[in-house]
Enzyme design. Structure first.
Site, PDB file in Angstrom:
ATOM      1  CE1 TYR A  48      -3.636   2.527   0.638  1.00 20.28           C
ATOM      2  CE2 TYR A  48      -2.300   3.282   2.479  1.00 20.28           C
ATOM      3  CZ  TYR A  48      -3.365   3.463   1.613  1.00 20.28           C
ATOM      4  OH  TYR A  48      -4.151   4.585   1.721  1.00 20.28           O
ATOM      5  CG  ASP A  62      -2.664  12.638   5.163  1.00 23.55           C
ATOM      6  OD1 ASP A  62      -2.728  13.014   3.981  1.00 23.55           O
ATOM      7  OD2 ASP A  62      -3.246  11.612   5.588  1.00 23.55           O
ATOM      8  CG  ASP A  89      -4.198   7.882   0.171  1.00 19.81           C
ATOM      9  OD1 ASP A  89      -5.159   8.424  -0.418  1.00 19.81           O
ATOM     10  OD2 ASP A  89      -3.893   8.109   1.356  1.00 19.81           O
ATOM     11  CG  ASP A  91      -4.854  12.333  -0.683  1.00 20.99           C
ATOM     12  OD1 ASP A  91      -4.950  11.415   0.155  1.00 20.99           O
ATOM     13  OD2 ASP A  91      -3.882  13.101  -0.715  1.00 20.99           O
ATOM     14  CG  HIS A 116      -7.803   4.671  -1.302  1.00 26.46           C
ATOM     15  ND1 HIS A 116      -7.887   5.911  -0.712  1.00 26.46           N
ATOM     16  CD2 HIS A 116      -6.790   4.019  -0.685  1.00 26.46           C
ATOM     17  CE1 HIS A 116      -6.957   6.005   0.232  1.00 26.46           C
ATOM     18  NE2 HIS A 116      -6.265   4.879   0.262  1.00 26.46           N
ATOM     19  CD  GLU A 118      -9.510  11.087   0.992  1.00 27.10           C
ATOM     20  OE1 GLU A 118      -8.841  10.038   1.128  1.00 27.10           O
ATOM     21  OE2 GLU A 118      -9.213  12.156   1.547  1.00 27.10           O
ATOM     22  CB  CYS A 126      -5.202  12.428   8.532  1.00 30.00           C
ATOM     23  SG  CYS A 126      -5.317  10.903   9.490  1.00 30.00           S
ATOM     24  NE  ARG A 161     -10.321   8.016   3.266  1.00 26.82           N
ATOM     25  CZ  ARG A 161      -9.195   8.408   3.850  1.00 26.82           C
ATOM     26  NH1 ARG A 161      -8.058   7.764   3.595  1.00 26.82           N
ATOM     27  NH2 ARG A 161      -9.176   9.436   4.674  1.00 26.82           N
ATOM     28  CD  GLU A 191      -9.973   6.433   7.122  1.00 27.00           C
ATOM     29  OE1 GLU A 191      -9.906   5.220   7.407  1.00 27.00           O
ATOM     30  OE2 GLU A 191      -8.970   7.172   7.035  1.00 27.00           O
ATOM     31  CG  ASN A 213      -6.817   2.835   7.515  1.00 29.23           C
ATOM     32  OD1 ASN A 213      -5.722   2.371   7.799  1.00 29.23           O
ATOM     33  ND2 ASN A 213      -7.076   4.137   7.493  1.00 29.23           N
TER      34      ASN A 213
END
Ligand SMILES: C[C@](O)(C(=O)O)[C@H](CC(=O)O)C(=O)O
Ligand SMILES: [Mg+2]
Length: 297
Positions: A48, A62, A89, A91, A116, A118, A126, A161, A191, A213
């Site tokens: 990942y 983040d 990721d 975002d 992914h 989101e 984050c 996500r 998440e 996660n």
């Protein structure tokens, strides 16, 4: 040596069939290409690539400061040294649906197996921080549709996500997850669910593979692999774990050397030169040209 034995397409197809097996696939976060080699050597199912880690590596929080170029660059460096599928990721997709479409193509070109996206607003933060906001579900549906339409390899995995748990509770997560699957998402990443009961509720209602996660010091209870598998979870990520382990050990060792003036007391805890060379595949380079590279302990 130098490159992987497999092509990106082969790794994507392998991930698809592993997902269909129903067994839990374990994806630790790789904080650099070398750590991806370690993850492969230890027999994990995939690597990942965490946005939190890409940010932290640049000594940034983040909170959506990294660019697509930075994230894809790190992804490419990692994807080219491991035969494991790598999920990255992405975002929020770095902007509007058209940006998400471009993001997917850039990540495909980087050799990744999937990503992914989101449903947070831009700039994201984050998932385990407080005060998150999510876009209306329809906006995320557009983001997913654009991403799905943009991919050229149908096996490139697009995971949706949702960060809705903190804002709309578990019912919001379920409603959004279903909408994102209808929009074409291949997998769902709910998440910051609190515990096993919440994962079970999502599992019971969402007809797609699920990603859990298991990040430390966050909002989710840390469930072990057996529990996650029995809950019907398909992929578990340990996104920041290897960075936390490495930084914890580095801090401890550097403190000791600073205090004692020597590495003598910390050698036992270090990766040895020969283990490093083993992960870097020195023997293959030596076989290629023994005059250039050789080492005996
Ligand atoms: C999964 C995650 O998106 C990541 O970037 O690795 C983070 C992990 C973390 O901060 O612990 C997250 O938002 O959960
Ligand atoms: Mg992230």
């Amino acid at each position: 040596m130098l490159h992987t034995a497999s092509t990106p397409h082969e790794r994507r197809a392998a991930l698809r069939s592993a997902l269909a097996s129903g067994r839990l696939l374990r994806f630790p976060g790789a904080f650099n290409p070398l750590s991806a080699r370690l993850i492969q050597d230890l027999g994990y199912d995939g690597v990942y690539i965490s946005g939190a880690v890409v940010s932290a590596d640049l000594a940034l929080p983040d909170i959506g400061l990294t660019t697509l170029t930075e994230v894809a660059g790190r992804g490419a460096q990692i994807a080219r040294v491991t035969d494991l599928p790598a999920i990255i990721d992405a975002d929020t997709g770095f902007g509007e649906p058209l940006n998400a479409a471009r993001t997917v193509q850039v990540l495909e070109d980087a050799g990744l197996a999937g990503c992914h996206l989101e449903d947070q607003v831009n700039p994201k933060r984050c998932g385990h921080l407080d005060g998150k906001s999510v876009v209306p579900a329809i906006d995320m549906v557009r983001r997913i549709r654009a991403a799905v339409r943009a991919r050229r390899d149908p096996d490139f995995l697009i995971c949706a996500r949702t960060d809705a748990r903190a804002v709309e509770g578990v019912p919001g997560v379920i409603e959004r997850a279903q909408a994102y699957v209808d929009a074409g998402a291949d997998m769902v990443f709910p998440e910051a669910l609190r515990d096993a009961q919440e994962f079970a509720a999502v599992r019971a209602t969402v007809d797609a593979p699920l990603l859990a996660n298991m990040t430390e010091f966050g909002k989710s209870e840390l469930l072990d692999a057996e529990t996650l598998e029995s809950l019907g979870i398909n992929v578990v990520i340990y996104p920041v774990t290897s960075l936390r382990l490495a930084m914890g050990a580095a801090e401890e060792g550097l403190r000791e050397i600073r205090a004692t003036g020597t590495q003598a007391g910390v050698l036992e805890r270090m990766q040895t030169r020969s283990r490093l060379y083993d992960l870097l595949d020195y023997p293959a380079y030596t076989a290629f040209d023994g005059d250039v590279h050789d080492f005996t302990a």
